[in-house]
Design an enzyme around this catalytic site. Structure first.
Site, mmCIF file in Angstrom:
data_model
loop_
_atom_site.group_PDB
_atom_site.id
_atom_site.type_symbol
_atom_site.label_atom_id
_atom_site.label_comp_id
_atom_site.label_asym_id
_atom_site.label_seq_id
_atom_site.Cartn_x
_atom_site.Cartn_y
_atom_site.Cartn_z
ATOM 1 N N SER B 10 0.836 -1.207 0.000
ATOM 2 C CA SER B 10 0.000 0.000 0.000
ATOM 3 C C SER B 10 0.870 1.256 0.000
ATOM 4 O O SER B 10 0.614 2.199 -0.752
ATOM 5 C CB SER B 10 -0.908 0.016 1.239
ATOM 6 N N ARG B 33 0.989 7.889 5.854
ATOM 7 C CA ARG B 33 0.109 7.101 6.732
ATOM 8 C C ARG B 33 -1.299 7.708 6.763
ATOM 9 O O ARG B 33 -2.290 6.974 6.835
ATOM 10 C CB ARG B 33 0.687 6.953 8.148
ATOM 11 N N HIS B 36 -2.839 6.535 3.666
ATOM 12 C CA HIS B 36 -3.115 5.099 3.855
ATOM 13 C C HIS B 36 -4.417 4.889 4.634
ATOM 14 O O HIS B 36 -5.185 3.964 4.355
ATOM 15 C CB HIS B 36 -1.929 4.473 4.605
#
Lengths: 207, 207
Positions: B10, B33, B36
């Site tokens: 990812s 992040r 994500h």
């Protein structure tokens, strides 16, 4: 401004910015609450609903449904006073040590084992998946084998790997669903969808 | 695919899709992040960082910081094993009955009272605000009166009313900050930012 006034004003702004993009009653509340939670108008396009899903979901919630989440974060975000009023409940098995042990032994995700255990619970079951595509994939398999018949699957995991495909499994299928197509979603979105259903019953329909 | 492989893949996809948009080490981990967690690349533009904030935040976390959130949902999303390894902790006062009572008596939000009580705690304080603009506004007032000196303010409430303005209060100020400019943010984003800082210490720097 009081919190309830801020929420009211926020929904007015969302409705105004949606402009000509309108939705049927019931669905509109879900779409707007997800936008309220994310400030992301993409959800006006992303969210997919099976026929009559709002009525089916509300019936399940009024019949003592258990809402099963795939994160404690989603569980935290669901309105507990609303659940209590309706006699419904919510749980997440992800932090259960037995689930972790079984997942490790079998080499599968905790989300898979959580769904399997939850599938054996009594009563109307609502699955709210905001994180793990493996949870959705396993649920789809269990449904195919008649091992569970969910009252509703909220399928809104977020992510870049296997997520889009896992969500598409449910589109057009027989299980009542609310799915966020594409990559977007999350535990916050899962909780917002549950709350949008709960608030329709509590605030508008006076349960 | 194992969960850690999915996360790795990812992040590779996110890095690829960011293309020429690169970030300094430390900041890159936070931006990626958050993307994500949301699948929303707007955060590549929205997130604002004060100078040296990553080093300051990591120092606070290694010195027994207390992370104060404004929702139990954000608290749920923060990696507890990482906190334990570092000797840091996290708490949320929003569900405390005393906080609710005081807020009602004074006619302010629970978030305001939570921030006031948390401001009196010892040790480095990291505030992670993903929901309530009133929490940020009150924090800004307390900082102005020298009643608290946060090691870091993560200011990422989501919303349509007072949110943009509350976040802008911190931009360019003396308090170390990570702010999501504009309407977007949320408890999930607040938790993701905290975890991005924790994982830098645990996974890369071997704490």
């Amino acid at each position: 401004m009081k919190p309830q006034d801020i929420e009211k004003r926020s929904f007015e702004i969302i409705t105004k910015e949606l402009g000509a993009r309108t939705f049927p009653v019931g669905i509109a509340e879900v779409v707007k609450r997800v936008i309220h939670t994310t400030a992301d108008f993409d959800y006006a396009e992303n969210l997919a609903f099976s026929p009559d899903v709002i009525e089916q979901a509300k019936a399940a919630l009024c019949n003592g449904a258990t809402i099963v989440t795939d994160t404690n974060m989603a569980l935290s975000g669901i309105s507990k006073p609303s659940l209590t009023k309706l006699g419904a409940k919510a749980l997440c098995l992800m932090a259960d040590p037995d689930i972790a042990r079984e997942a490790k032994e079998r080499g599968v995700t905790r989300a898979v084992v959580s769904m399997e255990h939850a599938a054996r619970l009594d009563g109307p079951l609502i699955f709210a998946v905001g994180n793990a595509p493996t949870a959705l994939i396993r649920l789809h398999e269990l449904i195919g084998k008649d091992e569970v018949k969910p009252a509703l699957v909220i399928g809104v995991p977020v992510g870049f790997v296997n997520v889009v495909e896992a969500k598409e499994l449910f589109i057009g299928g027989k299980t009542p669903y609310i799915i966020a197509r594409g990559r977007k979603g999350g535990s916050n979105v899962a909780a917002a969808i549950v709350n949008a259903l709960l608030y329709q019953l509590i605030r508008r329909e006076g349960f």
